[in-house]
Design a protein around this motif. Structure first.
Motif, PDB file in Angstrom:
ATOM      1  N   VAL A  51      65.503  64.314  -9.316  1.00 13.96           N
ATOM      2  CA  VAL A  51      66.604  63.912  -8.443  1.00 13.96           C
ATOM      3  C   VAL A  51      67.932  64.434  -8.992  1.00 13.96           C
ATOM      4  O   VAL A  51      68.799  64.894  -8.243  1.00 13.96           O
ATOM      5  N   ASN A  52      68.106  64.408 -10.317  1.00 14.85           N
ATOM      6  CA  ASN A  52      69.380  64.764 -10.947  1.00 14.85           C
ATOM      7  C   ASN A  52      69.793  66.195 -10.680  1.00 14.85           C
ATOM      8  O   ASN A  52      70.981  66.501 -10.540  1.00 14.85           O
ATOM      9  N   THR A  53      68.821  67.116 -10.655  1.00 17.52           N
ATOM     10  CA  THR A  53      69.136  68.548 -10.586  1.00 17.52           C
ATOM     11  C   THR A  53      68.612  69.228  -9.327  1.00 17.52           C
ATOM     12  O   THR A  53      69.089  70.309  -8.978  1.00 17.52           O
ATOM     13  N   MET A  60      60.718  57.470 -10.133  1.00 18.08           N
ATOM     14  CA  MET A  60      60.181  57.223 -11.471  1.00 18.08           C
ATOM     15  C   MET A  60      61.245  57.618 -12.488  1.00 18.08           C
ATOM     16  O   MET A  60      61.756  58.737 -12.444  1.00 18.08           O
ATOM     17  N   GLU A  61      61.568  56.721 -13.403  1.00 15.64           N
ATOM     18  CA  GLU A  61      62.605  57.004 -14.388  1.00 15.64           C
ATOM     19  C   GLU A  61      61.980  57.430 -15.715  1.00 15.64           C
ATOM     20  O   GLU A  61      60.976  56.855 -16.154  1.00 15.64           O
ATOM     21  N   ILE A  62      62.575  58.436 -16.344  1.00 16.05           N
ATOM     22  CA  ILE A  62      62.159  58.921 -17.662  1.00 16.05           C
ATOM     23  C   ILE A  62      63.271  58.557 -18.639  1.00 16.05           C
ATOM     24  O   ILE A  62      64.360  59.136 -18.603  1.00 16.05           O
ATOM     25  N   ALA A  63      63.004  57.586 -19.482  1.00 19.71           N
ATOM     26  CA  ALA A  63      64.038  57.094 -20.392  1.00 19.71           C
ATOM     27  C   ALA A  63      64.208  58.017 -21.593  1.00 19.71           C
ATOM     28  O   ALA A  63      63.250  58.636 -22.058  1.00 19.71           O
ATOM     29  N   GLY A  64      65.438  58.094 -22.096  1.00 15.94           N
ATOM     30  CA  GLY A  64      65.708  58.850 -23.319  1.00 15.94           C
ATOM     31  C   GLY A  64      65.531  60.350 -23.122  1.00 15.94           C
ATOM     32  O   GLY A  64      65.413  60.852 -22.017  1.00 15.94           O
ATOM     33  N   GLY A  65      65.532  61.054 -24.228  1.00 12.35           N
ATOM     34  CA  GLY A  65      65.305  62.496 -24.175  1.00 12.35           C
ATOM     35  C   GLY A  65      66.580  63.290 -24.049  1.00 12.35           C
ATOM     36  O   GLY A  65      66.875  64.149 -24.870  1.00 12.35           O
ATOM     37  N   TYR A  66      67.373  63.010 -23.007  1.00 12.96           N
ATOM     38  CA  TYR A  66      68.586  63.784 -22.748  1.00 12.96           C
ATOM     39  C   TYR A  66      69.817  62.889 -22.890  1.00 12.96           C
ATOM     40  O   TYR A  66      69.869  61.795 -22.324  1.00 12.96           O
ATOM     41  N   LYS A  67      70.790  63.362 -23.599  1.00 15.07           N
ATOM     42  CA  LYS A  67      72.016  62.591 -23.799  1.00 15.07           C
ATOM     43  C   LYS A  67      72.786  62.487 -22.485  1.00 15.07           C
ATOM     44  O   LYS A  67      73.046  63.496 -21.825  1.00 15.07           O
ATOM     45  N   VAL A 126      66.996  60.494 -16.252  1.00 15.61           N
ATOM     46  CA  VAL A 126      66.169  61.316 -15.373  1.00 15.61           C
ATOM     47  C   VAL A 126      65.442  60.445 -14.360  1.00 15.61           C
ATOM     48  O   VAL A 126      64.831  59.429 -14.706  1.00 15.61           O
ATOM     49  N   GLN A 127      65.517  60.830 -13.090  1.00 16.52           N
ATOM     50  CA  GLN A 127      64.748  60.201 -12.027  1.00 16.52           C
ATOM     51  C   GLN A 127      63.924  61.263 -11.321  1.00 16.52           C
ATOM     52  O   GLN A 127      64.441  62.340 -10.984  1.00 16.52           O
ATOM     53  N   LEU A 128      62.648  60.954 -11.111  1.00 17.96           N
ATOM     54  CA  LEU A 128      61.721  61.901 -10.502  1.00 17.96           C
ATOM     55  C   LEU A 128      61.193  61.344  -9.184  1.00 17.96           C
ATOM     56  O   LEU A 128      60.944  60.139  -9.056  1.00 17.96           O
ATOM     57  N   VAL A 129      61.007  62.243  -8.229  1.00 20.13           N
ATOM     58  CA  VAL A 129      60.373  61.885  -6.960  1.00 20.13           C
ATOM     59  C   VAL A 129      59.264  62.890  -6.669  1.00 20.13           C
ATOM     60  O   VAL A 129      58.998  63.803  -7.461  1.00 20.13           O
TER      61      VAL A 129
END
Length: 737
Positions: free
Chosen positions: A457-459, A519-526, A530-533
């Protein structure tokens, strides 16, 4: 190699090295096929970073390092295909003026430039790149042959490619023949070549002889050579020579002399020759809920009968395709861990087992188990951006679909999935640890690279989960038109929290926007949450991952929801919502057509060796809707069966069946499987029948949809169940939310 990789990473992280040590590290990495890491070390070396002691100022050495960095940049799959080749040419131009006629005859520089543009053609499919690469090689071939005639043999190969697609064929074939004859006649004999160039001398001479049809002589050349290259160099040689003989005839391995050549070239790897001839096979399973899942099972059944599944090196899945694709991959993993090598009957039996397992899992009504009370659906949809919880869906997927296929484990993790097949036997001394990307081509029964595709979703980019890494692949990102930062992909690092459960990866791939919360992916990127669809938002067919994995034979099973005629658009608030959905569906249909057009263009340009693209509306009638005052009065004659042999009334109804994740009736699931099976039978005959190495004569298995297959292909005026089935399937087209 592990020690070399450790040293390289320490150097990139700031450790100091002498020039000589750093120079050796990138060379070892290159030979070990760690090309991306080698490029980064060489880039830092050329910039003079992290070096201690004297740094050579020799101009010849600087030019050689420039050539090598350009070469490695072009081959670095961690860089975008739209960036790496252009950047490689920029690097080469730092030390060489590629447009200067004085450079003509510089075999090394122009050969590297030709290779860069040839790879650009392979990635992007622009025919002008093929012509441009041929011109670079032609200029390089104006010089002496040297030890290996590198630009000369590649010039001949590209002239052959251009002739094969009809670009001035007579002139180009004459030039090709002259180049190959010159190589055979004038290339220095093996005994006069330095040891480190001996293999390339033999490979060039052998390819020239193969191109001239002198197969026995080519075999003797390889037999006389006792120098062997790195495994990736041998694979490159085998695949290019395979392409040469494929341009000469339809079934090269049917010629005993050609078969003998490959047996000598690839000893102890009897299946490698067939792999080189076939190319790299990728299978894509589209999105479309459980409707797609059941359709794909029918496709898998037919591919098992044809003995094609053993050749699949990459399995790319989206949404409903991910749910069933992960089941198939896990079942295949279990079988390949058994010591007895698989035969065709094993693939048929395996798909039969997956069908039984999947029917039982779907009967648990996945969506019904995670859907909240109806009164709260609207409230949750507004608050969470979706009515259904993807985390609960992930747990349900694991409980009902995947745990039984991974017994004895807790939550199945993606990084737990990599494995070494029980029958794996290393062909090369440094290949004791199995790697599907490096060793699949040597095997008869491939271990498919599993790619589960989602959308960020972010990019707005594609996000991919594999058993070894996750993130946004750079392959399909076009920097010239896309200024959005890419989220770096990385190998899993569980200790750092960079890991993913299988169920969550599949749930992310199937997160239909509006129906599921992201779906959220916690951490990893400052500073980035991240949200995924659903992967279908970016590529509902899953073909981009196959192209990124360098597949050149594509089997695409497309059972996604397609745009339908809307005779009377609704008004009011409901009409507004449907209007917005219709706009999104139109965009998705345009993307689907663009993907199909891209693949067709790649096939016509010779970038693909084969393409089977199945979709559920193939061959259905699309009559023009006439004006009330139309002068056209004739009626069109229409057959009862579509070209695939499926009754059009059944095919149309199945194409309109719902694409959600609730329970399906046996009639619905059997009809979808039968449709996929029949359409695959027809599509394979139409598109791939000439690829003799890819399949065997079919071995017909026993399938639970056998009776339904007879029903949906019947030409009888009526059958006892037809009206009932069509009515039930039509009712099943309604979404049950």
């Amino acid at each position: 190699m592990e020690e070399v990789i450790r040293q390289a990473r320490e150097y990139l992280a700031g450790a100091a090295l002498t020039f000589a040590d750093a120079n050796q590290i990138w060379k070892k990495l290159k030979r070990g096929d760690e090309l991306s890491l080698a490029r980064r070390v060489l880039e830092q070396l050329r910039d003079g970073k992290g070096l201690v002691g004297a740094v050579p100022s020799d101009r010849k050495l600087k030019r050689e390092l420039c050539q090598q960095e350009a070469l490695l940049t072009s081959k670095d799959l961690e860089l975008s295909a739209t960036l790496r080749h252009d950047r490689a040419l920029e690097i080469l131009n730092e030390e060489f003026d590629l447009g200067d006629a004085d450079l003509d005859g510089d075999a090394e520089t122009l050969g590297i430039a030709g290779g860069i543009v040839k790879r650009r053609w392979g990635d992007l499919g622009q025919i002008e790149d093929l012509r441009r690469a041929a011109r670079f090689y032609e200029r390089g071939a104006k010089g002496e042959l040297g030890d290996d005639a590198y630009p000369h043999i590649n010039s001949a190969f590209l002239e052959d490619q251009l002739a094969h697609i009809g670009d001035d064929p007579d002139v180009r074939r004459k030039r090709t023949k002259g180049l190959r004859e010159r190589i055979v006649r004038d290339l220095p004999p093996l005994e006069k070549v330095p040891v480190d160039r001996a293999w390339f001398n033999s490979a060039t001479r052998a390819e020239a002889l193969i191109g001239l049809g002198r197969y026995a002589e080519a075999t003797q050349v390889v037999r006389d050579s006792d120098q062997k290259p790195a495994p990736w160099e041998l694979e490159t040689t085998a695949r290019q020579i395979a392409a040469v003989v494929h341009m000469q005839m339809e079934n090269p391995l049917g010629v005993p002399e050609i078969r003998e050549f490959f047996d000598v070239l690839l000893p102890n790897a009897p299946d490698a020759a067939r792999s080189a001839m076939i190319g790299k096979v990728g299978l894509a399973l589209s999105g479309g809920g459980f409707r797609a899942s059941f359709y794909h099972l029918g496709v898998l059944a037919r591919l098992a009968e044809l003995n094609v599944l053993r050749h699949v090196s990459a399995l790319s899945c989206v949404s409903g395709g991910s749910i069933v694709g992960a089941c198939y991959w896990l079942a295949l993993r279990n079988r390949l861990l058994q010591p007895t090598p698989m035969i065709r009957e094993d693939y048929v039996e395996l798909v039969q087992g997956v069908i039984r397992h999947f029917l039982d899992a779907v009967a648990t009504n996945l969506r019904g188990g995670v859907q909240p009370w109806k009164v709260t659906v609207a409230w949750r949809a507004l608050r969470e951006k979706g009515a259904l919880d993807p985390e609960a869906t992930a747990v349900a997927l694991e409980d009902h679909f995947y745990r039984a296929l991974l017994p004895g484990q807790g939550r199945p993790m993606m990084h737990h999935l990599p494995f070494t097949p029980a029958d794996y036997k290393p062909v090369f001394p440094d290949s004791t640890q199995f790697h599907p990307g490096k060793h699949n081509w040597l095997r008869g029964n491939k271990v498919p690279v599993l790619a589960l595709n989602a959308t960020t979703v972010n990019t707005g980019h594609a996000w991919t989960f594999t058993p070894t890494w996750m993130g946004e692949s750079p392959w399909a990102i076009h920097e010239a038109a896309d200024s959005i930062p890419r989220l770096e992909w990385s190998w899993y690092m569980p200790a750092a929290g960079w890991k993913m459960e299988l169920g969550r990866a599949v749930a992310a791939s199937a997160c239909v926007p509006g129906v599921f919360a992201p779906m959220e992916i916690a951490g990893g990127y400052k500073n980035v949450q991240v949200q995924l669809v659903d992967g279908g938002v970016y590529d509902n067919q899953g073909v981009m991952s196959l192209l990124a994995l360098n597949c050149n034979v594509l089997l695409v099973s497309d059972a996604c929801g397609q745009l339908l005629l809307e005779e009377q658009p609704k008004s009011g608030l409901k009409g507004l919502a449907l209007y917005a959905k219709r706009s999104m569906d139109t965009l998705m249909e345009r993307v689907r057509l663009a993907i199909f057009g891209d693949l067709t263009g790649r096939l016509q340009a010779g970038l693909l060796r084969g393409l089977m693209f199945l979709h559920m509306k193939a061959g259905l009638d699309a009559d023009p809707i006439r004006l009330e005052f139309s002068q056209e009065s004739y009626d069109l004659h229409r057959d009862k069966l579509s070209p695939s042999g499926v009754r059009k009334d059944f095919q149309q109804t199945l194409a309109e069946l719902r694409t959600d994740l609730d329970a399906f009736t046996l009639d619905e699931s059997h009809a979808l499987m039968a449709c996929g099976y029949q359409m695959c039978s027809w599509g394979f005959r139409r598109d791939l029948a000439l690829r003799k190495e890819l399949y065997d004569e079919p071995l017909v298995g026993e399938w639970p949809f056998k009776a339904m297959l007879q029903e949906i292909t019947s030409t009888e005026a009526t059958t006892p169940r037809r009206a009932e089935l069509l009515a039930a399937l039509h009712e099943g087209s309604n979404l049950r939310i």
